[in-house]
Design a protein around this motif. Structure first.
Motif, PDB file in Angstrom:
ATOM      1  N   THR A 129       0.702  -1.129  -0.134  1.00  0.00           N
ATOM      2  CA  THR A 129       0.139   0.018  -0.025  1.00  0.00           C
ATOM      3  C   THR A 129       0.981   1.381   0.148  1.00  0.00           C
ATOM      4  O   THR A 129       0.509   2.482  -0.411  1.00  0.00           O
ATOM      5  N   THR A 177     -11.048   6.024   3.332  1.00  0.00           N
ATOM      6  CA  THR A 177     -10.713   4.678   2.302  1.00  0.00           C
ATOM      7  C   THR A 177      -9.493   3.913   2.759  1.00  0.00           C
ATOM      8  O   THR A 177      -9.396   2.791   2.071  1.00  0.00           O
ATOM      9  N   SER A 182     -10.844   0.228   3.463  1.00  0.00           N
ATOM     10  CA  SER A 182     -10.979  -0.543   2.117  1.00  0.00           C
ATOM     11  C   SER A 182      -9.654  -1.087   1.444  1.00  0.00           C
ATOM     12  O   SER A 182      -9.565  -2.065   0.895  1.00  0.00           O
ATOM     13  N   VAL A 183      -8.784   0.111   1.504  1.00  0.00           N
ATOM     14  CA  VAL A 183      -7.503  -0.253   0.629  1.00  0.00           C
ATOM     15  C   VAL A 183      -6.712  -1.195   1.475  1.00  0.00           C
ATOM     16  O   VAL A 183      -6.455  -2.218   0.678  1.00  0.00           O
ATOM     17  N   ASN A 205      -8.036  -3.868   3.424  1.00  0.00           N
ATOM     18  CA  ASN A 205      -8.930  -5.086   2.991  1.00  0.00           C
ATOM     19  C   ASN A 205      -8.563  -5.635   1.828  1.00  0.00           C
ATOM     20  O   ASN A 205      -8.685  -6.830   1.774  1.00  0.00           O
ATOM     21  N   ALA A 206      -8.184  -4.948   0.706  1.00  0.00           N
ATOM     22  CA  ALA A 206      -7.882  -5.443  -0.547  1.00  0.00           C
ATOM     23  C   ALA A 206      -6.471  -5.858  -0.761  1.00  0.00           C
ATOM     24  O   ALA A 206      -6.188  -6.309  -1.694  1.00  0.00           O
TER      25      ALA A 206
END
Length: 212
Positions: free
Chosen positions: A142, A152, A155-156, A158-159
């Motif tokens: 990341t 965000t 969500s970032v 978790n991806a």
């Protein structure tokens, strides 16, 4: 240590990075208070870590040092976030240095994103760390996404591939400054001591000066 791993994944490990002598110096030097972190201006016993940092980031110098001790009595959790501020000696309004705050008498500001992209931090473990005592978690890769909004961050992360930073005493983690990370509360009554050192090789624009 593999520089390519640091650039690709956002972190690299050096297991058993510290000698027994250095660990003894650090044990004696830090007396962490009952709060999330104790900021230190200087600290003996980091020569081995500083040398490793310079291998990953030529001309790296330590610019901020924070000691932590997470226990059931001094416990905390942190959500997914990036550390985007640097510690400075004084507040001097400077183009592109924003979001000034004063933490425990030390001025902090958010520098340009390009500045942060060239910084790394080390996390030195003075005790073992695992999910039971609230070890750090990293969302790998990341760091390459630049500035990530708070809204965000979950969500970032978790991806991404999430890594529990399980470590033994003397292990050192080196990571890119912008990597998303978090930690959970400790569920044990043992110490979880760690020292974080931020490193930078770039000069600050005058008249700004590092706090450390």
């Amino acid at each position: 240590m593999n520089l390519a791993t640091l650039e690709q994944e956002g972190r690299v490990w050096k297991r058993r990075a510290l000698s027994g002598a250095s660990l003894a110096i650090l044990d004696a030097a830090i007396a962490v208070e009952d709060r999330p972190g104790q900021r230190l201006n200087a600290l003996d016993g980091l020569a081995e870590i500083n040398a490793l940092a310079a291998c990953l980031l030529p001309n790296a110098r330590p610019v901020r040092i924070i000691a932590f001790n997470k226990t059931q009595d001094a416990n905390w959790a942190l959500p997914w976030h990036q550390d985007r501020v640097i510690a400075l000696k004084e507040r001097v309004e400077t183009p592109a240095f924003e979001n000034w705050t004063n933490k425990d008498g030390v001025w902090h500001a958010e520098p340009p994103i390009e500045f942060l992209q060239r910084m790394i931090f080390a996390r030195v473990h003075l005790d073992s760390a695992d999910p039971e005592n609230g070890c750090l978690q990293l969302a790998l890769k990341t760091h390459a996404q630049g500035r990530i909004a708070v809204s965000t961050a979950d969500s970032v992360a978790n991806a991404a591939c999430v890594e529990d930073c399980v470590a033994e005493r003397g292990d050192a983690l080196f990571a890119k400054a912008l990597i998303l990370h978090r930690s959970s509360p400790s569920r044990t009554n043992t110490n979880r001591r760690a020292i974080r050192i931020d490193y930078c090789a770039d000069p600050l624009p005058p008249p700004l000066e590092w706090a450390a």
